[in-house]
Write an enzyme that holds these catalytic residues in place. Sequence first.
Site, PDB file in Angstrom:
ATOM      1  N   ASP A  13       0.890  -1.165   0.000  1.00  0.00           N
ATOM      2  CA  ASP A  13       0.000   0.000   0.000  1.00  0.00           C
ATOM      3  C   ASP A  13       0.922   1.207   0.000  1.00  0.00           C
ATOM      4  OD1 ASP A  13      -1.428   2.239   0.755  1.00  0.00           O
ATOM      5  OD2 ASP A  13      -2.410   1.300   2.480  1.00  0.00           O
ATOM      6  N   ASP A  54      -6.635  -0.277  -1.235  1.00  0.00           N
ATOM      7  CA  ASP A  54      -5.506   0.628  -1.445  1.00  0.00           C
ATOM      8  C   ASP A  54      -4.192  -0.122  -1.666  1.00  0.00           C
ATOM      9  OD1 ASP A  54      -5.235  -0.353   1.087  1.00  0.00           O
ATOM     10  OD2 ASP A  54      -5.300   1.581   2.111  1.00  0.00           O
ATOM     11  N   ASP A  55      -4.283  -1.415  -2.000  1.00  0.00           N
ATOM     12  CA  ASP A  55      -3.077  -2.230  -2.170  1.00  0.00           C
ATOM     13  C   ASP A  55      -2.861  -2.625  -3.626  1.00  0.00           C
ATOM     14  OD1 ASP A  55      -2.016  -3.078   0.669  1.00  0.00           O
ATOM     15  OD2 ASP A  55      -4.201  -2.925   0.741  1.00  0.00           O
ATOM     16  N   ASN A 106      16.149  -7.887   0.029  1.00  0.00           N
ATOM     17  CA  ASN A 106      14.890  -8.639   0.028  1.00  0.00           C
ATOM     18  C   ASN A 106      13.823  -7.733   0.636  1.00  0.00           C
ATOM     19  OD1 ASN A 106      12.800 -10.583   1.006  1.00  0.00           O
ATOM     20  ND2 ASN A 106      14.285 -12.090   0.269  1.00  0.00           N
ATOM     21  N   TYR A 230       1.235   0.759  15.059  1.00  0.00           N
ATOM     22  CA  TYR A 230       0.279   0.555  13.975  1.00  0.00           C
ATOM     23  C   TYR A 230       0.595   1.461  12.793  1.00  0.00           C
ATOM     24  CZ  TYR A 230      -3.857   0.021  11.247  1.00  0.00           C
ATOM     25  OH  TYR A 230      -4.694  -0.252  10.206  1.00  0.00           O
ATOM     26  N   LYS A 233      -2.922  -1.944   8.019  1.00  0.00           N
ATOM     27  CA  LYS A 233      -3.046  -3.396   8.158  1.00  0.00           C
ATOM     28  C   LYS A 233      -2.201  -4.081   7.085  1.00  0.00           C
ATOM     29  CE  LYS A 233      -4.742  -6.005  11.206  1.00  0.00           C
ATOM     30  NZ  LYS A 233      -4.126  -5.883  12.533  1.00  0.00           N
ATOM     31  N   SER A 244      -6.317 -31.270 -11.133  1.00  0.00           N
ATOM     32  CA  SER A 244      -5.431 -32.429 -11.406  1.00  0.00           C
ATOM     33  C   SER A 244      -4.656 -32.869 -10.163  1.00  0.00           C
ATOM     34  CB  SER A 244      -4.426 -32.098 -12.508  1.00  0.00           C
ATOM     35  OG  SER A 244      -5.073 -31.667 -13.652  1.00  0.00           O
TER      36      SER A 244
HETATM   37  C1  F6R Z   1      -7.050   0.183   8.036  1.00  0.00           C
HETATM   38  C2  F6R Z   1      -6.683   1.541   7.696  1.00  0.00           C
HETATM   39  C3  F6R Z   1      -7.616   2.639   7.986  1.00  0.00           C
HETATM   40  C4  F6R Z   1      -6.961   3.725   8.842  1.00  0.00           C
HETATM   41  C5  F6R Z   1      -7.954   4.853   9.187  1.00  0.00           C
HETATM   42  C6  F6R Z   1      -7.295   5.976   9.952  1.00  0.00           C
HETATM   43  O1  F6R Z   1      -6.065  -0.709   7.642  1.00  0.00           O
HETATM   44  O2  F6R Z   1      -5.613   1.767   7.168  1.00  0.00           O
HETATM   45  O3  F6R Z   1      -8.778   2.161   8.585  1.00  0.00           O
HETATM   46  O4  F6R Z   1      -6.449   3.164  10.020  1.00  0.00           O
HETATM   47  O5  F6R Z   1      -8.501   5.373   8.012  1.00  0.00           O
HETATM   48  O6  F6R Z   1      -6.217   6.441   9.224  1.00  0.00           O
HETATM   49  P1  F6R Z   1      -5.350   7.691   9.678  1.00  0.00           P
HETATM   50  O7  F6R Z   1      -4.857   7.358  11.063  1.00  0.00           O
HETATM   51  O8  F6R Z   1      -4.247   7.744   8.671  1.00  0.00           O
HETATM   52  O9  F6R Z   1      -6.249   8.885   9.671  1.00  0.00           O
HETATM   53 MG    MG Z   2      -3.832   2.209   3.526  1.00  0.00          MG
HETATM   54 MG    MG Z   3      -4.755  -1.831   2.407  1.00  0.00          MG
END
Ligand code: F6R
Ligand code: MG
Ligand code: MG
Length: 372
Positions: A13, A54-55, A106, A230, A233, A244
Site C-alpha cells: 500500500d 488501497d493495495d 529482500n 500501527y 493493516k 489435477s
Molecule cells: C485500516 C486503515 C484505515 C486507517 C484509518 C485511519 O487498515 O488503514 O482504517 O487506520 O482510516 O487512518 P489515519 O490514522 O491515517 O487517519
Molecule cells: Mg492504507
Molecule cells: Mg490496504
Amino acid sequence: MAREITLSVIKADIGGWVGHSSVHPEVSAVAEGRLEEAISSGLVLDARRGRVGDDTALIMTHEKGIDDEAIHEFSWDTFITMTEKARQLGQYGAGQDLLSDSFSGNVRGMGPGCAEMTFEVRPSEPVIIFLADKTEPGAWNLPLYKMFADPFNTIGLVIDPNMHGGFLFEVHDLMEHKKVTFKTPEEIYDLLVFIGAPARYVIKYVYRASDGVVAAATSTQRLSLIAGRYVGKDDPVMIVRSQSGLPAVGEVVEPFSLAHTVAGWMRGSHHGPLMPVSWDNDTPTRFDGPPRVVGYGFQITTDGKLGEPRDMLGDVSFDNARRRALQAADYLRMHGPFEPHRLSLDEMEYTTMPQVQERLAERFEDVPEGSC
Ligand code: F6R
Ligand code: MG
Ligand code: MG
C-alpha cells in the site's frame, strides 16, 4: 522434464485514493508501465498488476527462484516510483508500507508483503491469486484449512486418489519466528489448536503429502511487528494452485462463501466479515471496510505466460456470501467500541492503546484485596 518457474506476488500500500479505499488510476499506471519494462527487458517471463482496496500487487513469473534479489529490488523500486506519483497527486498515506529508507536484498522485513512459490508447470496450470484488504495474514488460515483438509468443502480429499494422501501445512509463529509442519488428516486437531489463533499462527505453505508438490503460499508480514506500532493493516496475498490432484477451482473458491470473521477493518482494530467481491467492488468504504477479498484466476502456460486473468469472486454464486457479510457488518457495527467488534486487548497492543494506558497509569489506584 517440465520447466520450473517461480510465481512471485509482491504487494504494498503506497497511498490511498480516497483515504484508504482504492488506488489512483495514474498510480496503477506507473506499476503497469514498470511491469511492461520488466517483461521487455527479460527480467520476468510475464507480469500483471493486481489491486484490492488501497493495495497493489505485482504478479510476476520468472526463472530466478524465490527470494531473488533482482525481483525484490525491482518490486521495491516500483513501489518507490509509485510513491513519487502518489505524492505528486496528494494521495493519502503515500509511501505507507515502505518502512525502510533503502533496499537491502529482500523486501522481507521492509514493509511490502510477498508470497512466492517455484514449481514445474503442468500442461495447463490453473492458479488463483487472492488479494485481501483491511485484514491480516491469518485471514487465510480458515480458507486454506477448508480447501486442503476439510472434506465438507473439498470432496476431492475423499474421492480423488491423488489427494487422498492428505497435505502438509507449514505454520509460522509470527511472534517467536518459528515454524512447524503438520500432516493432515492425521494431525488436524493439533493443527487447529494453532491456526485457530490467526493473529499469531499463520499457514505459510501447503504441500501435497504424497510427493511434496507445493500447492499454496501466503504472505506473512505483520507491519505492526516490524514497525512496533500501527502503520496500516498487512493486507495479505495468497497463491493457490488448482486441479489435477489439487483442489478444483470450485473447491478453492468455496471457502469464501462463508465470509468468515477476520481482524482488521477500521484502524486495523476491529473484527468484521471478509467479503468476497468482484474487481469493481474492491473498495473498502463503510467504516473503512468491511474487509475484502478478490480473486485473480490465471492459467499459466509452460513458457510462463500468465494469460488473461479472470475475476474469480465476482460471480453471482457469491451474492449470498456478500449479503451475509453485509448483515454481519451491520450486527458487529452496532457494538461500537466494544469487544468482540473491537479487537481484544492483546491484539490492541500495537495501536494507540499503550499510549492511553501510559498516560492514565498514575490515575489507577490499588483496590484492597478482599473488599467488596
Ligand atoms: C485500516 C486503515 C484505515 C486507517 C484509518 C485511519 O487498515 O488503514 O482504517 O487506520 O482510516 O487512518 P489515519 O490514522 O491515517 O487517519
Ligand atoms: Mg492504507
Ligand atoms: Mg490496504
